[in-house]
Motif scaffolding. Sequence first.
Motif, PDB file in Angstrom:
ATOM      1  N   HIS A 111       0.643  -1.188   0.439  1.00 38.89           N
ATOM      2  CA  HIS A 111       0.047  -0.184  -0.175  1.00 38.89           C
ATOM      3  C   HIS A 111       0.606   1.277  -0.215  1.00 38.89           C
ATOM      4  N   HIS A 115       0.769   4.374  -2.755  1.00 37.93           N
ATOM      5  CA  HIS A 115       1.066   6.342  -2.022  1.00 37.93           C
ATOM      6  C   HIS A 115       2.418   6.874  -2.813  1.00 37.93           C
ATOM      7  N   SER A 136       0.587   9.801   5.570  1.00 37.19           N
ATOM      8  CA  SER A 136      -1.128   9.383   5.341  1.00 37.19           C
ATOM      9  C   SER A 136      -1.204   9.503   6.938  1.00 37.19           C
ATOM     10  N   ASP A 297      -6.893   7.182  -0.150  1.00 37.30           N
ATOM     11  CA  ASP A 297      -6.638   5.733  -0.837  1.00 37.30           C
ATOM     12  C   ASP A 297      -7.314   5.311  -2.161  1.00 37.30           C
TER      13      ASP A 297
HETATM   14 ZN    ZN Z   1      -3.562   4.996   2.575  1.00 37.75          ZN
END
Ligand code: ZN
Length: 331
Positions: A111, A115, A136, A297
């Motif tokens: 993940h 980003h 984040s 996200d």
């Molecule tokens: Zn995230």
Amino acid sequence: MLGIETSCDETAAAVVDADLEVCSSVVVSSIALHERFGGVVPELAGRAQVEAVSPVVAQALDEAGLDRAAPGVAAIAVTRGPGLVGSLLVGVAAAKALGLAWGVPVVGVNHLEGHLVAARLEHRDLVAPVVTLLVSGGHTLLVVERTEGRYELLGATIDDAVGEAYDKVARYLGLGYPGGPPLDRLAATGDPAAFAFPRPLRDAGLDVSLSGLKTAVVRAVDAAPDAPVEDVAASFQAAVVDVLLAKCARAVREVGAATLSIGGGVAANAALRAGATALAADLGVRCALPSLAYCTDNAAMIAAAGFGRLRADGASPDAMGADPSLALALR
Ligand code: ZN
Ligand code: KG4
């Protein structure tokens, strides 16, 4: 590439072509279910993922003009960590099922790498070295990419993530959850010099510390309960942005970066975006900011990272699982 992202409360699917043009990007959130608990409830998030994943994937295929039964995608990229395990499992299982049905490879993506590459969806040909500040809800990292897809860690938070600090201060100020967006809006109307909040570690190294700042905000509000909340928000935001930009400036100078990039939910912050743009201009480097939809996200960033992972590492094994504490591969 079909991207699927289900690491937390967002269910997202996107179709991205090989030159990183976004053909479709669908995001739904279960945040409304969690609001009254003041944070994401993992059990509820996982259940919501199961309900949302098929309609969201179907919508992403439809909006890209692809046939649901035989879409002709080359591969499927899916977030396999870090995140909430019950949420991650839904996306990983869906990706594996679709991969089997369509006979296409599945590639597991971190993940955080999503980003880190989000800016590439709109900024092609980023000139290396690229320094990226990833801010984040769960992570705060400063990394440099000298070669595409190879990350070196420059600094990280030693306590709270930036989004977490925003959420905690916002909750204290009664702004609801998640607190970043309302705090950002409120700060725009306040006086950033009303409170002289501390700037922890601003002038030392590349690590970040925010828990002292958060405590200072709580103390200041306790001492002056009638102070305008917008002034508290503006002063807190000014301290956070001041510290983050000082870190970015030091990192860009130390590595001789050509590009400054920001990613993660807090990259949607208006003050941080304006500050980063001005800083890059001062330093004579390029600034690559994802648009707001690709800061928080989304699955387009996962598909984008999937291309690089598939090239570098090949498809993931059929037995791939979710890993809630998956670390970013750093050099
Ligand atoms: Zn995230
Ligand atoms: O990247 P993200 O969507 O999810 C994680 O991977 O954590 O980031 C969510 C975080 C939350 O803490 C939220 O409050 C924060 O990003 N955020 C913001 C803004 N928009 C979202 N923080 C400050 N200003 C914003 N405009």
